[in-house]
Design a protein around this motif. Sequence first.
Motif, PDB file in Angstrom:
ATOM      1  N   PRO A  32       0.682  -3.331   2.890  1.00  0.00           N
ATOM      2  CA  PRO A  32       0.358  -4.466   2.010  1.00  0.00           C
ATOM      3  C   PRO A  32      -0.499  -5.530   2.693  1.00  0.00           C
ATOM      4  N   GLU A  88      -3.992  -4.323   2.372  1.00  0.00           N
ATOM      5  CA  GLU A  88      -4.386  -4.503   0.972  1.00  0.00           C
ATOM      6  C   GLU A  88      -4.823  -5.941   0.715  1.00  0.00           C
ATOM      7  N   ILE A 136      -7.451  -0.819  -5.574  1.00  0.00           N
ATOM      8  CA  ILE A 136      -6.544  -0.328  -4.539  1.00  0.00           C
ATOM      9  C   ILE A 136      -5.750   0.887  -5.019  1.00  0.00           C
ATOM     10  N   ALA A 170      -5.590   3.731   5.326  1.00  0.00           N
ATOM     11  CA  ALA A 170      -4.142   3.941   5.256  1.00  0.00           C
ATOM     12  C   ALA A 170      -3.579   4.603   6.503  1.00  0.00           C
ATOM     13  N   SER A 190      -4.792  10.678   2.023  1.00  0.00           N
ATOM     14  CA  SER A 190      -5.551   9.496   1.587  1.00  0.00           C
ATOM     15  C   SER A 190      -6.803   9.903   0.837  1.00  0.00           C
ATOM     16  N   ALA A 225      -1.961   1.813   2.865  1.00  0.00           N
ATOM     17  CA  ALA A 225      -0.513   2.009   2.937  1.00  0.00           C
ATOM     18  C   ALA A 225       0.199   0.699   3.258  1.00  0.00           C
ATOM     19  N   ARG A 243      -2.478   2.774  -3.538  1.00  0.00           N
ATOM     20  CA  ARG A 243      -1.425   2.665  -2.518  1.00  0.00           C
ATOM     21  C   ARG A 243      -0.826   4.036  -2.245  1.00  0.00           C
TER      22      ARG A 243
END
Length: 173
Positions: free
Chosen positions: A52, A55, A63, A9, A74, A50, A65
Amino acid sequence: MTTALLLAAGSSRRFGPTCKLQAIYQGKPLVRHPADAILQAGLQAVAVVADPAVEALLPEFRIVRVYPGPQSQSLRAGLDMITDDRALVVLGDMPHLDAALLLRIASAPAPAAAFDGSRIMPPASIPVTMFPEVTGLTGDRGAASLLQTRADLCKIRVSRHVLKDVDLLSDLE
């Protein structure tokens, strides 16, 4: 049991305007290198992301977020999702890790961490008993600052090359 926690992230400020975790390194996105090592090791897998787009590169992971922020944020978010006896913390920008190393650290007495002869580095195995201490960290700090004070830390010796992370665009060369 151990759950691998992939921290993916970061804001990549030093890398430049693009997300380093999506940058192609040796034929695939940078984040897929440590992700594939985790999957090859057969570990349960959680990723803190963080972006998409990052991800989307980790479909096999559970996951978490978060908003872009410091590493401690994180780490806290990921540890909050783990119910196993320990977490194996892996950074998303370390492309030279392999499943054998992850399994060595995960199977060592916890706490355990990679050690290049001078530095304690991730990957690191953190027992659930240390989660409250680790989640109390603030800023851009990982668990190394706590681990290096532990007399019971199991140091797994590895080469500096294996622990090389990508911070700058030139690190991909």
